[in-house]
Design a protein around this motif. Structure first.
Motif, PDB file in Angstrom:
ATOM      1  N   GLY A 219       0.812  -1.208   0.000  1.00  0.00           N
ATOM      2  CA  GLY A 219       0.000   0.000   0.000  1.00  0.00           C
ATOM      3  C   GLY A 219       0.847   1.260   0.000  1.00  0.00           C
ATOM      4  O   GLY A 219       0.505   2.260  -0.647  1.00  0.00           O
ATOM      5  N   LEU A 220       1.977   1.231   0.698  1.00  0.00           N
ATOM      6  CA  LEU A 220       2.886   2.380   0.697  1.00  0.00           C
ATOM      7  C   LEU A 220       3.517   2.592  -0.678  1.00  0.00           C
ATOM      8  O   LEU A 220       3.774   3.725  -1.094  1.00  0.00           O
ATOM      9  CB  LEU A 220       3.985   2.181   1.745  1.00  0.00           C
ATOM     10  CG  LEU A 220       3.555   2.295   3.207  1.00  0.00           C
ATOM     11  CD1 LEU A 220       4.717   1.921   4.119  1.00  0.00           C
ATOM     12  CD2 LEU A 220       3.081   3.712   3.531  1.00  0.00           C
ATOM     13  N   TYR A 221       3.794   1.487  -1.385  1.00  0.00           N
ATOM     14  CA  TYR A 221       4.383   1.602  -2.717  1.00  0.00           C
ATOM     15  C   TYR A 221       3.386   2.157  -3.735  1.00  0.00           C
ATOM     16  O   TYR A 221       3.725   3.041  -4.533  1.00  0.00           O
ATOM     17  CB  TYR A 221       4.874   0.237  -3.202  1.00  0.00           C
ATOM     18  CG  TYR A 221       6.044  -0.321  -2.440  1.00  0.00           C
ATOM     19  CD1 TYR A 221       6.925   0.508  -1.754  1.00  0.00           C
ATOM     20  CD2 TYR A 221       6.294  -1.698  -2.395  1.00  0.00           C
ATOM     21  CE1 TYR A 221       8.014  -0.013  -1.050  1.00  0.00           C
ATOM     22  CE2 TYR A 221       7.377  -2.224  -1.705  1.00  0.00           C
ATOM     23  CZ  TYR A 221       8.219  -1.373  -1.038  1.00  0.00           C
ATOM     24  OH  TYR A 221       9.295  -1.883  -0.346  1.00  0.00           O
ATOM     25  N   LEU A 222       2.174   1.637  -3.715  1.00  0.00           N
ATOM     26  CA  LEU A 222       1.194   1.998  -4.736  1.00  0.00           C
ATOM     27  C   LEU A 222       0.416   3.267  -4.391  1.00  0.00           C
ATOM     28  O   LEU A 222       0.020   4.007  -5.296  1.00  0.00           O
ATOM     29  CB  LEU A 222       0.220   0.832  -4.959  1.00  0.00           C
ATOM     30  CG  LEU A 222       0.839  -0.478  -5.446  1.00  0.00           C
ATOM     31  CD1 LEU A 222      -0.240  -1.536  -5.619  1.00  0.00           C
ATOM     32  CD2 LEU A 222       1.586  -0.271  -6.756  1.00  0.00           C
ATOM     33  N   ASN A 223       0.201   3.521  -3.110  1.00  0.00           N
ATOM     34  CA  ASN A 223      -0.545   4.713  -2.689  1.00  0.00           C
ATOM     35  C   ASN A 223       0.167   5.385  -1.522  1.00  0.00           C
ATOM     36  O   ASN A 223      -0.275   5.308  -0.374  1.00  0.00           O
ATOM     37  CB  ASN A 223      -1.978   4.337  -2.279  1.00  0.00           C
ATOM     38  CG  ASN A 223      -2.767   3.740  -3.425  1.00  0.00           C
ATOM     39  OD1 ASN A 223      -3.070   4.411  -4.397  1.00  0.00           O
ATOM     40  ND2 ASN A 223      -3.089   2.452  -3.304  1.00  0.00           N
TER      41      ASN A 223
ATOM     42  N   PRO B  98       1.414   7.976   1.264  1.00  0.00           N
ATOM     43  CA  PRO B  98       0.672   9.038   1.957  1.00  0.00           C
ATOM     44  C   PRO B  98       1.146  10.427   1.543  1.00  0.00           C
ATOM     45  O   PRO B  98       2.280  10.608   1.091  1.00  0.00           O
ATOM     46  CB  PRO B  98       0.970   8.764   3.438  1.00  0.00           C
ATOM     47  CG  PRO B  98       2.258   8.001   3.426  1.00  0.00           C
ATOM     48  CD  PRO B  98       2.269   7.208   2.165  1.00  0.00           C
ATOM     49  N   GLU B  99       0.277  11.409   1.696  1.00  0.00           N
ATOM     50  CA  GLU B  99       0.624  12.787   1.381  1.00  0.00           C
ATOM     51  C   GLU B  99       1.456  13.405   2.498  1.00  0.00           C
ATOM     52  O   GLU B  99       1.377  12.995   3.655  1.00  0.00           O
ATOM     53  CB  GLU B  99      -0.643  13.617   1.152  1.00  0.00           C
ATOM     54  CG  GLU B  99      -1.488  13.144  -0.033  1.00  0.00           C
ATOM     55  CD  GLU B  99      -2.719  14.011  -0.231  1.00  0.00           C
ATOM     56  OE1 GLU B  99      -2.928  14.936   0.595  1.00  0.00           O
ATOM     57  OE2 GLU B  99      -3.469  13.763  -1.190  1.00  0.00           O
ATOM     58  N   LYS B 100       2.268  14.386   2.121  1.00  0.00           N
ATOM     59  CA  LYS B 100       3.128  15.108   3.051  1.00  0.00           C
ATOM     60  C   LYS B 100       3.998  14.138   3.857  1.00  0.00           C
ATOM     61  O   LYS B 100       4.156  14.261   5.067  1.00  0.00           O
ATOM     62  CB  LYS B 100       2.301  15.988   3.997  1.00  0.00           C
ATOM     63  CG  LYS B 100       1.525  17.089   3.285  1.00  0.00           C
ATOM     64  CD  LYS B 100       0.767  17.948   4.267  1.00  0.00           C
ATOM     65  CE  LYS B 100       0.004  19.052   3.545  1.00  0.00           C
ATOM     66  NZ  LYS B 100      -0.744  19.931   4.501  1.00  0.00           N
ATOM     67  N   ALA B 101       4.521  13.154   3.151  1.00  0.00           N
ATOM     68  CA  ALA B 101       5.366  12.148   3.798  1.00  0.00           C
ATOM     69  C   ALA B 101       6.312  11.553   2.761  1.00  0.00           C
ATOM     70  O   ALA B 101       6.072  11.641   1.547  1.00  0.00           O
ATOM     71  CB  ALA B 101       4.520  11.048   4.434  1.00  0.00           C
TER      72      ALA B 101
ATOM     73  N   VAL C  58       7.821  10.462   8.047  1.00  0.00           N
ATOM     74  CA  VAL C  58       8.756   9.505   7.472  1.00  0.00           C
ATOM     75  C   VAL C  58       8.241   8.088   7.728  1.00  0.00           C
ATOM     76  O   VAL C  58       8.036   7.705   8.884  1.00  0.00           O
ATOM     77  CB  VAL C  58      10.176   9.656   8.057  1.00  0.00           C
ATOM     78  CG1 VAL C  58      11.128   8.697   7.358  1.00  0.00           C
ATOM     79  CG2 VAL C  58      10.658  11.088   7.948  1.00  0.00           C
ATOM     80  N   HIS C  59       8.019   7.338   6.650  1.00  0.00           N
ATOM     81  CA  HIS C  59       7.609   5.936   6.753  1.00  0.00           C
ATOM     82  C   HIS C  59       8.805   5.071   6.413  1.00  0.00           C
ATOM     83  O   HIS C  59       9.379   5.191   5.314  1.00  0.00           O
ATOM     84  CB  HIS C  59       6.437   5.641   5.818  1.00  0.00           C
ATOM     85  CG  HIS C  59       5.169   6.338   6.216  1.00  0.00           C
ATOM     86  ND1 HIS C  59       4.188   5.725   6.962  1.00  0.00           N
ATOM     87  CD2 HIS C  59       4.747   7.618   5.991  1.00  0.00           C
ATOM     88  CE1 HIS C  59       3.195   6.578   7.168  1.00  0.00           C
ATOM     89  NE2 HIS C  59       3.509   7.731   6.580  1.00  0.00           N
ATOM     90  N   VAL C  60       9.204   4.202   7.337  1.00  0.00           N
ATOM     91  CA  VAL C  60      10.397   3.385   7.199  1.00  0.00           C
ATOM     92  C   VAL C  60       9.981   1.920   7.058  1.00  0.00           C
ATOM     93  O   VAL C  60       9.309   1.367   7.938  1.00  0.00           O
ATOM     94  CB  VAL C  60      11.335   3.549   8.409  1.00  0.00           C
ATOM     95  CG1 VAL C  60      12.539   2.623   8.272  1.00  0.00           C
ATOM     96  CG2 VAL C  60      11.790   4.993   8.541  1.00  0.00           C
TER      97      VAL C  60
END
Length: 365
Positions: free
Chosen positions: A163-167, A169-172, A256-258
């Motif tokens: 989900g992080l790859y395809l969509n 998040p905004e401002k991240a 930041v998403h790690v």
């Protein structure tokens, strides 16, 4: 007054005309068949062979040949006739025997069949066995490894990461983080022999060891940029220092998403405390044995293939300079990896593989 042999009238049914037009216009039609269709369509207009030849830039003999073939056999006459050749010497039953033995048995004293063993067993030539294997896509000499994830949260983690790859998040920003540990500085015992016309590059199989280094890297999913840092060890202390570097390279107004794996260094009390003090950092773990979901692993493979595998380094410092140069070159024109598989596609593929594995185990039990 008509000179020469009178031409047989050529009339087309509606179905024949539609099929010929399709041959003529369809992109994947063979060029020869499209040309023959054009000849027949032009003849059906009432033109003689000479006029058709001039229009299509062909010889009158070619036009006459295919006109006669169509009048005699209709659409089937435009197809290529079987080419002459030596009859097949190996029977269908013998081919079935080769395939069945390859898939369902093993030779004595070996773990897989060779072409010579199979040829001796079946009574054909090794070349015949090779052709049969090639036709059916059989490669007994090759083997690949696999590992099904036993993670009880497999589905949730796959959906989370994909989900992080395809969509995203905004401002991240989304980073794939991992370390390539124990990179060895290997020096070949003799100089490399460079590639020359007709001769590939050659190098000695033995080497001298000069120590190791570890590369901590964070791949920014959106841009393909990589933040890297080299350390001689890969403990929680070094990983925390790298996280400090990562934090310094991301503007404070962005979350930041790690994405990282389940390595113990990533879950130590020191690292947990570091993340707890920084609420803008969000951690996403890949499933157990699911590091293939982490895109930075693909970048590590590029580093190995393009720079480390064929290199010769006389010291750890020289190796580290090589890695830094590769990192700098990559970031001068970064390219993101294009992720196309959805979570449903991945989970369905895993389910099919697990089902097939279970069936094979039950069959061999």
């Amino acid at each position: 007054m008509q000179i020469g042999r009178p031409k047989a009238p050529l009339k087309l049914s509606v179905e024949e005309r539609n099929q010929l037009v399709s041959y003529r216009r369809r992109r994947n039609t063979a060029h020869g068949l499209a040309t023959r269709a054009a000849i027949v369509l032009a003849c059906a207009e009432g033109l003689d062979n000479k006029a058709v030849a001039e229009r299509l830039h062909l010889s009158a003999a070619t036009v006459g040949k295919w006109r006669s073939r169509f009048v005699e056999s209709r659409l089937d006459g435009l197809l290529d006739e079987p080419r002459p050749g030596a009859p097949r010497k190996i029977s269908d039953s013998r081919i079935e025997q080769i395939v069945t033995l390859t898939l369902e048995s093993k030779p004595k004293g070996a773990t897989q069949w060779s072409t010579r063993d199979m040829a001796k067993r079946v009574g054909v030539s090794a070349m015949s066995v090779s052709r049969v294997w090639r036709a059916f896509g059989l490669k007994p000499h090759r083997s690949e490894s696999f590992k099904l994830s036993p993670d009880p949260l497999l589905v949730e983690k796959v959906r989370d990461v994909v989900g992080l790859y395809l969509n995203p998040p905004e401002k991240a920003v989304v980073f794939c983080v991992d370390e390539k540990s124990q990179i060895q500085a290997l020096e070949r015992t003799q100089p490399l022999l460079p590639m020359r016309p007709g001769q590939i590059e050659r190098r000695t199989h033995d080497y001298r060891r000069h120590g190791t280094t570890s590369l901590f890297a964070a791949l920014e999913v959106a841009s393909g940029r990589v933040i890297g840092e080299l350390h001689r060890r890969h403990r929680s202390v070094e990983f925390r220092k790298f996280l400090d570097t990562l934090e310094a390279n991301v503007p404070e107004f962005l979350d930041v998403h790690v994405i990282m794996d389940n390595y113990s260094t990533h879950k130590s009390p020191l690292i947990r405390s570091w993340f707890a003090k920084r609420p803008r950092f969000h951690v996403h773990f890949t499933p157990t044995y699911g590091s293939w979901l982490n895109q930075v692993e693909r970048w590590f493979a590029m580093l190995t293939q393009r720079q480390i595998k064929r290199g010769s380094h006389r010291s750890v410092l020289e190796l580290e300079r090589t890695i830094k140069n590769f990192l700098e070159h990559h970031n001068s024109d970064p390219k993101p990896f294009h992720w196309v598989k959805t979570a449903d596609d991945i989970l369905a593929s895993i389910a099919r593989f697990a089902q097939r594995t279970a069936q094979d185990c039950a069959t061999n039990a």
